[in-house]
Structure formats: structure tokens, C-alpha cells
Design a protein around this motif. Structure first.
Motif, PDB file in Angstrom:
ATOM      1  N   VAL A  19      91.735  42.794  59.201  1.00  0.00           N
ATOM      2  CA  VAL A  19      93.064  42.756  58.572  1.00  0.00           C
ATOM      3  C   VAL A  19      94.009  41.858  59.374  1.00  0.00           C
ATOM      4  O   VAL A  19      94.740  41.033  58.801  1.00  0.00           O
ATOM      5  N   SER A  20      94.000  41.981  60.685  1.00  0.00           N
ATOM      6  CA  SER A  20      94.889  41.172  61.527  1.00  0.00           C
ATOM      7  C   SER A  20      94.565  39.693  61.407  1.00  0.00           C
ATOM      8  O   SER A  20      95.472  38.846  61.379  1.00  0.00           O
ATOM      9  N   ARG A  21      93.275  39.363  61.322  1.00  0.00           N
ATOM     10  CA  ARG A  21      92.905  37.951  61.210  1.00  0.00           C
ATOM     11  C   ARG A  21      93.232  37.380  59.848  1.00  0.00           C
ATOM     12  O   ARG A  21      93.607  36.211  59.726  1.00  0.00           O
ATOM     13  N   ILE A  22      93.106  38.192  58.804  1.00  0.00           N
ATOM     14  CA  ILE A  22      93.480  37.706  57.475  1.00  0.00           C
ATOM     15  C   ILE A  22      94.993  37.531  57.386  1.00  0.00           C
ATOM     16  O   ILE A  22      95.486  36.551  56.801  1.00  0.00           O
ATOM     17  N   GLU A  23      95.753  38.443  57.984  1.00  0.00           N
ATOM     18  CA  GLU A  23      97.207  38.316  57.966  1.00  0.00           C
ATOM     19  C   GLU A  23      97.708  37.119  58.769  1.00  0.00           C
ATOM     20  O   GLU A  23      98.832  36.671  58.569  1.00  0.00           O
ATOM     21  N   PHE A  58     103.356  40.834  49.918  1.00  0.00           N
ATOM     22  CA  PHE A  58     102.129  41.581  49.609  1.00  0.00           C
ATOM     23  C   PHE A  58     101.030  41.334  50.640  1.00  0.00           C
ATOM     24  O   PHE A  58      99.856  41.553  50.363  1.00  0.00           O
ATOM     25  N   ARG A  59     101.423  40.852  51.833  1.00  0.00           N
ATOM     26  CA  ARG A  59     100.418  40.435  52.813  1.00  0.00           C
ATOM     27  C   ARG A  59      99.533  41.602  53.259  1.00  0.00           C
ATOM     28  O   ARG A  59      98.333  41.428  53.454  1.00  0.00           O
ATOM     29  N   ARG A  60     100.112  42.789  53.400  1.00  0.00           N
ATOM     30  CA  ARG A  60      99.311  43.915  53.889  1.00  0.00           C
ATOM     31  C   ARG A  60      98.279  44.344  52.839  1.00  0.00           C
ATOM     32  O   ARG A  60      97.110  44.565  53.160  1.00  0.00           O
ATOM     33  N   ALA A  61      98.712  44.451  51.598  1.00  0.00           N
ATOM     34  CA  ALA A  61      97.768  44.836  50.543  1.00  0.00           C
ATOM     35  C   ALA A  61      96.670  43.791  50.374  1.00  0.00           C
ATOM     36  O   ALA A  61      95.486  44.129  50.208  1.00  0.00           O
ATOM     37  N   LEU A  62      97.059  42.516  50.436  1.00  0.00           N
ATOM     38  CA  LEU A  62      96.066  41.449  50.293  1.00  0.00           C
ATOM     39  C   LEU A  62      95.093  41.431  51.470  1.00  0.00           C
ATOM     40  O   LEU A  62      93.887  41.213  51.287  1.00  0.00           O
ATOM     41  N   SER A  63      95.603  41.649  52.677  1.00  0.00           N
ATOM     42  CA  SER A  63      94.726  41.609  53.849  1.00  0.00           C
ATOM     43  C   SER A  63      93.761  42.790  53.862  1.00  0.00           C
ATOM     44  O   SER A  63      92.577  42.638  54.199  1.00  0.00           O
ATOM     45  N   ILE A  64      94.230  43.981  53.474  1.00  0.00           N
ATOM     46  CA  ILE A  64      93.338  45.148  53.408  1.00  0.00           C
ATOM     47  C   ILE A  64      92.274  44.940  52.334  1.00  0.00           C
ATOM     48  O   ILE A  64      91.084  45.212  52.550  1.00  0.00           O
ATOM     49  N   THR A  65      92.707  44.426  51.164  1.00  0.00           N
ATOM     50  CA  THR A  65      91.742  44.159  50.093  1.00  0.00           C
ATOM     51  C   THR A  65      90.716  43.121  50.528  1.00  0.00           C
ATOM     52  O   THR A  65      89.512  43.268  50.262  1.00  0.00           O
ATOM     53  N   GLY A  66      91.173  42.073  51.214  1.00  0.00           N
ATOM     54  CA  GLY A  66      90.252  41.049  51.691  1.00  0.00           C
ATOM     55  C   GLY A  66      89.255  41.592  52.700  1.00  0.00           C
ATOM     56  O   GLY A  66      88.065  41.260  52.654  1.00  0.00           O
ATOM     57  N   ALA A  67      89.728  42.450  53.608  1.00  0.00           N
ATOM     58  CA  ALA A  67      88.820  43.049  54.599  1.00  0.00           C
ATOM     59  C   ALA A  67      87.762  43.919  53.925  1.00  0.00           C
ATOM     60  O   ALA A  67      86.578  43.867  54.273  1.00  0.00           O
ATOM     61  N   LEU A  68      88.181  44.724  52.939  1.00  0.00           N
ATOM     62  CA  LEU A  68      87.221  45.563  52.218  1.00  0.00           C
ATOM     63  C   LEU A  68      86.218  44.721  51.439  1.00  0.00           C
ATOM     64  O   LEU A  68      85.016  45.057  51.378  1.00  0.00           O
ATOM     65  N   LEU A  69      86.675  43.622  50.868  1.00  0.00           N
ATOM     66  CA  LEU A  69      85.766  42.740  50.125  1.00  0.00           C
ATOM     67  C   LEU A  69      84.747  42.095  51.063  1.00  0.00           C
ATOM     68  O   LEU A  69      83.568  41.951  50.699  1.00  0.00           O
ATOM     69  N   VAL A  70      85.184  41.705  52.256  1.00  0.00           N
ATOM     70  CA  VAL A  70      84.249  41.110  53.228  1.00  0.00           C
ATOM     71  C   VAL A  70      83.171  42.116  53.614  1.00  0.00           C
ATOM     72  O   VAL A  70      81.974  41.801  53.634  1.00  0.00           O
ATOM     73  N   VAL A  71      83.589  43.342  53.914  1.00  0.00           N
ATOM     74  CA  VAL A  71      82.618  44.384  54.281  1.00  0.00           C
ATOM     75  C   VAL A  71      81.669  44.672  53.123  1.00  0.00           C
ATOM     76  O   VAL A  71      80.446  44.777  53.312  1.00  0.00           O
ATOM     77  N   ALA A  72      82.225  44.788  51.904  1.00  0.00           N
ATOM     78  CA  ALA A  72      81.376  45.063  50.740  1.00  0.00           C
ATOM     79  C   ALA A  72      80.397  43.919  50.488  1.00  0.00           C
ATOM     80  O   ALA A  72      79.226  44.148  50.157  1.00  0.00           O
ATOM     81  N   LEU A  73      80.845  42.682  50.671  1.00  0.00           N
ATOM     82  CA  LEU A  73      79.971  41.522  50.463  1.00  0.00           C
ATOM     83  C   LEU A  73      78.825  41.516  51.464  1.00  0.00           C
ATOM     84  O   LEU A  73      77.670  41.251  51.100  1.00  0.00           O
ATOM     85  N   VAL A  74      79.129  41.832  52.713  1.00  0.00           N
ATOM     86  CA  VAL A  74      78.071  41.880  53.733  1.00  0.00           C
ATOM     87  C   VAL A  74      77.049  42.959  53.404  1.00  0.00           C
ATOM     88  O   VAL A  74      75.832  42.735  53.490  1.00  0.00           O
ATOM     89  N   LEU A  75      77.524  44.136  53.007  1.00  0.00           N
ATOM     90  CA  LEU A  75      76.608  45.231  52.660  1.00  0.00           C
ATOM     91  C   LEU A  75      75.750  44.874  51.458  1.00  0.00           C
ATOM     92  O   LEU A  75      74.541  45.154  51.426  1.00  0.00           O
ATOM     93  N   VAL A  76      76.346  44.246  50.433  1.00  0.00           N
ATOM     94  CA  VAL A  76      75.586  43.860  49.246  1.00  0.00           C
ATOM     95  C   VAL A  76      74.518  42.834  49.601  1.00  0.00           C
ATOM     96  O   VAL A  76      73.365  42.920  49.133  1.00  0.00           O
TER      97      VAL A  76
END
Length: 373
Positions: free
Chosen positions: A54-58, A73-91
Motif C-alpha cells: 500500500v505504501s509503495r502504491i501510494e 481516493f488514494r487510500r482506497a485505490l492503493s488498498i485495492t491495488g495491493a489486494l489485486l497484486v496478491v490475488a494475481l500472484v495466488l492465481v
């Protein structure tokens, strides 16, 4: 004043005796308390790791510029981006590992008996006398379809026990999933309001603790935060390096399942030093279903790679990133694994790095003040 101290000692001794007498009940209460806190503790751990992303995306220019339209909307976007990165790696891990793992089991069921026969014929060409080994290998030349039929018959004959076991396993799995879901939700709340929570924690500490204690507390927490952040980043970097090296080495050696095994070794390498061995064990089993000699070659290759990783890559990549000498990295992993298993290995290195920095700083400060002016 003396009477007051005497009464305090007596009360303390009485409380100690009561604690010893009812130690079982107290320990049970402590275990219950921590079991109730488990989802929240898991959430804190998830939030801390996600906060690195999140800190690096922000810190990206569009999100750190107050004049940008997306800045509110930086916090919502950064949290969403972090979750997407983790989900992409798991997939990606699932898509790479699971299909080839299923294929390996299919090959095992069909091809293990012929592979054993080929290995026995190869031993015959070497003109070696190994009757015990040959007897053991011939005993492995089993009728797999017959074994599967017998296993199915045995399971169906005890449907009641199997059903009860399945219900118990599903119940335990459901409890774990529920704790994980609660932990993720709690982590999202922590990430969304981390600045406000930080200000509240500072206000409480400044109100109820002396200024000198507060200054020392902030220094210790800042040191620990830096050590843990550098450790997780370095560990992830090291896992990518070992996974790429394993994949490229297997391609060069023309070993099967190179991409899958390299990915698996890299994923398990997130566990310090010994994690790659877990992926190597699964990889050796998969290659064994194709060619036993190639499995032996893979074990030799992974042993060399693990020596390179454990003695050169890991101490330099992770040890340098957290400011901890390589010898202390290996010591921390060994002791942490012996004390706390996998969790101990994960926490031992950053904890040791934090203590190392604090002790080094304190020694330097005392040596400086003790020098004659």
C-alpha cells in the motif's frame, strides 16, 4: 512507610501463591483469551504485510500529488491495488502448479510400475549384486488399479466413520476460513485508518508515559518497523531469485516440470533458508514419476542450488537489506525454527535484526560517552 512495604510484600506473595495453586485455570484462561484474539492478531499481520504494498502504491506520482483528481481516493485505490497484486500472484501460482501436479499424479498411477521395471533392467546392465534393493523395488511393482479398488471398498465399508471425519475436517476448515475472513476485514479497517490509529496511540503514550520512555519507545518501534519491512522485501526478492535460478537450471539440465517446480520452489522459499527444500521434495516426487534418474539428478542440482542460496544469496540479499551479518541470519533461522517452527523462522530474522541494531546503537553510544574528552 515500612509497614506499607511489608503489606505490599505480603500481598504479592499471596498473589504468587494463588497463581501457582490455580495455574491450570490461569493458563486455560490465557489460552482462551489468545484464541479469541487470533483473528485480530492474524489481521494485524496481514495489515502489516499489505501496508508494504500500500505504501509503495501510494508513493506513485498520480497518488501522491495533491493536485491530482485521484488524490482524495488514494487510500482506497492503493488498498485495492495491493489486494489485486496478491490475488494475481495466488492465481498465477495455482494456474502453474495445480494442473501439472494433477498431471504428475496421473502419470504416477499409470507409469510408476513400468518405471520401476526400467530401473531394475538398468541395474541389471550394471552387473551389480544388490538383492535387497531389487527385492524392495520389485515389491513396489504393485497393481495400482487393484489397490484403488481395494481402497474404495474399504472406504465405502466404513461410510459412517468417513462421514464423521469429513464433517470434522469441514468444521475445522470452516473455522480457519472464518478466522481468515475476519482477519482480512480487520486488516482493511487498520489500513484505511492507520494514520488516525497512529495519532491515537501517540496521544495515549504521551499522556500516560514519561517523555523519556516515549522517546525510547518510538525509537524501538521505528527500528523494528524498518527491520521487519526490509526483511519482508528482501525475503520476497530472494524467493524470486531462487525460483528463477531453479527454473533456468532445470531448463538447462532438460528436467521435466521446470516451470512448475521452479515456481513452487520460489513460493516455498518465502520460508527462510529451509523453505526451498519443501518445494524440492514435491519436485523430486513429480520427476520421479517420469524418470528416476532425472529425479536423482534434480536432487543433486537442488542440493547445490540450496547451498548457494543458504550460504551466499540469502545472507547477502536478506542480511544486507536488514543490516544483519550473514552469520546471525543463519543463527536466527536455526534457533527460531527450533523454538517456533515455521512462524519462528519467519519472525526470528527481523527480531534478531531489531535487537542487533538496538544493542549496536547502545554500545556505540556508551563507548562514545565513556571516551575521555
Amino acid at each position: 512507610m515500612q509497614d506499607k512495604k511489608t503489606w505490599l510484600y505480603l500481598v504479592g506473595a499471596a498473589l504468587l501463591l494463588l497463581a501457582i495453586k490455580y495455574s491450570d485455570a490461569l493458563l486455560g484462561g490465557v489460552r482462551l483469551f489468545f484464541s479469541l484474539l487470533t483473528p485480530l492478531l492474524v489481521g494485524c499481520g496481514i495489515a502489516y504485510v499489505l501496508n508494504i504494498l500500500v505504501s509503495r502504491i501510494e508513493s506513485l506520482p498520480p497518488l501522491r500529488n495533491p493536485a491530482s483528481r485521484v488524490y482524495p481516493f488514494r487510500r482506497a485505490l492503493s488498498i485495492t491495488g495491493a489486494l489485486l497484486v496478491v490475488a494475481l500472484v495466488l492465481v498465477l501460482l495455482v494456474l502453474i502448479i495445480i494442473p501439472q501436479l494433477v498431471d504428475a499424479f496421473r502419470v504416477m498411477l499409470v507409469g510408476v510400475p513400468p518405471a520401476i521395471n526400467r530401473f531394475l533392467n538398468w541395474l541389471d546392465t550394471l552387473d551389480l549384486s544388490l538383492p535387497q534393493l531389487e527385492s524392495w523395488l520389485r515389491s513396489l511393482n504393485l497393481n495400482w488399479p487393484d489397490l484403488l479398488q481395494k481402497a474404495t471398498t474399504h472406504l465405502t465399508s466404513g461410510v459412517g466413520n468417513v462421514f464423521n471425519l469429513a464433517v470434522m475436517l469441514l468444521g475445522n476448515l470452516g473455522g480457519i476460513v472464518m478466522q481468515l475472513v475476519i482477519g482480512v476485514i480487520f486488516a482493511l479497517y487498520l489500513l484505511a485508518g492507520k494514520e488516525k490509529l497512529g495519532r491515537q496511540f501517540h496521544a495515549l503514550a504521551d499522556t500516560y508515559l514519561p517523555a523519556r520512555v516515549c522517546d525510547r519507545l518510538w525509537y524501538v518501534l521505528a527500528t523494528a518497523h524498518d527491520a521487519f519491512t526490509r526483511f519482508f522485501v528482501g525475503q520476497f526478492t530472494e524467493a524470486i531469485i531462487i525460483g528463477v535460478l531453479c527454473t533456468v537450471g532445470m531448463w538447462i539440465c532438460r528436467l521435466p516440470y521446470a516451470t512448475m517446480i521452479g515456481t513452487l520452489v520460489g513460493a516455498t522459499a518465502l520460508l527462510p533458508v529451509v523453505g526451498a527444500y519443501l518445494g524440492a521434495a514435491v519436485g523430486a516426487f513429480m520427476i520421479l514419476t517420469v524418470n528416476p534418474l532425472q529425479a536423482l539428478g534434480f536432487l543433486i542440482f537442488i542440493a547445490i542450488l540450496q547451498q548457494l542460496e543458504g550460504n551466499l544469496i540469502y545472507p547477502r540479499v536478506v542480511g544486507t537489506s536488514i543490516g544483519l551479518p550473514g552469520i546471525w541470519v543463519l543463527t536466527a533461522v536455526t534457533l527460531g525454527g527450533g523454538i517456533g517452527g515455521i512462524a519462528g523462522m519467519l519472525l526470528a530474522v527481523p527480531v534478531t535484526a531489531t535487537l542487533y541494531r538496538l544493542v549496536r546503537s547502545d554500545v556505540q553510544r556508551k563507548r562514545t560517552t565513556s571516551l575521555p574528552s
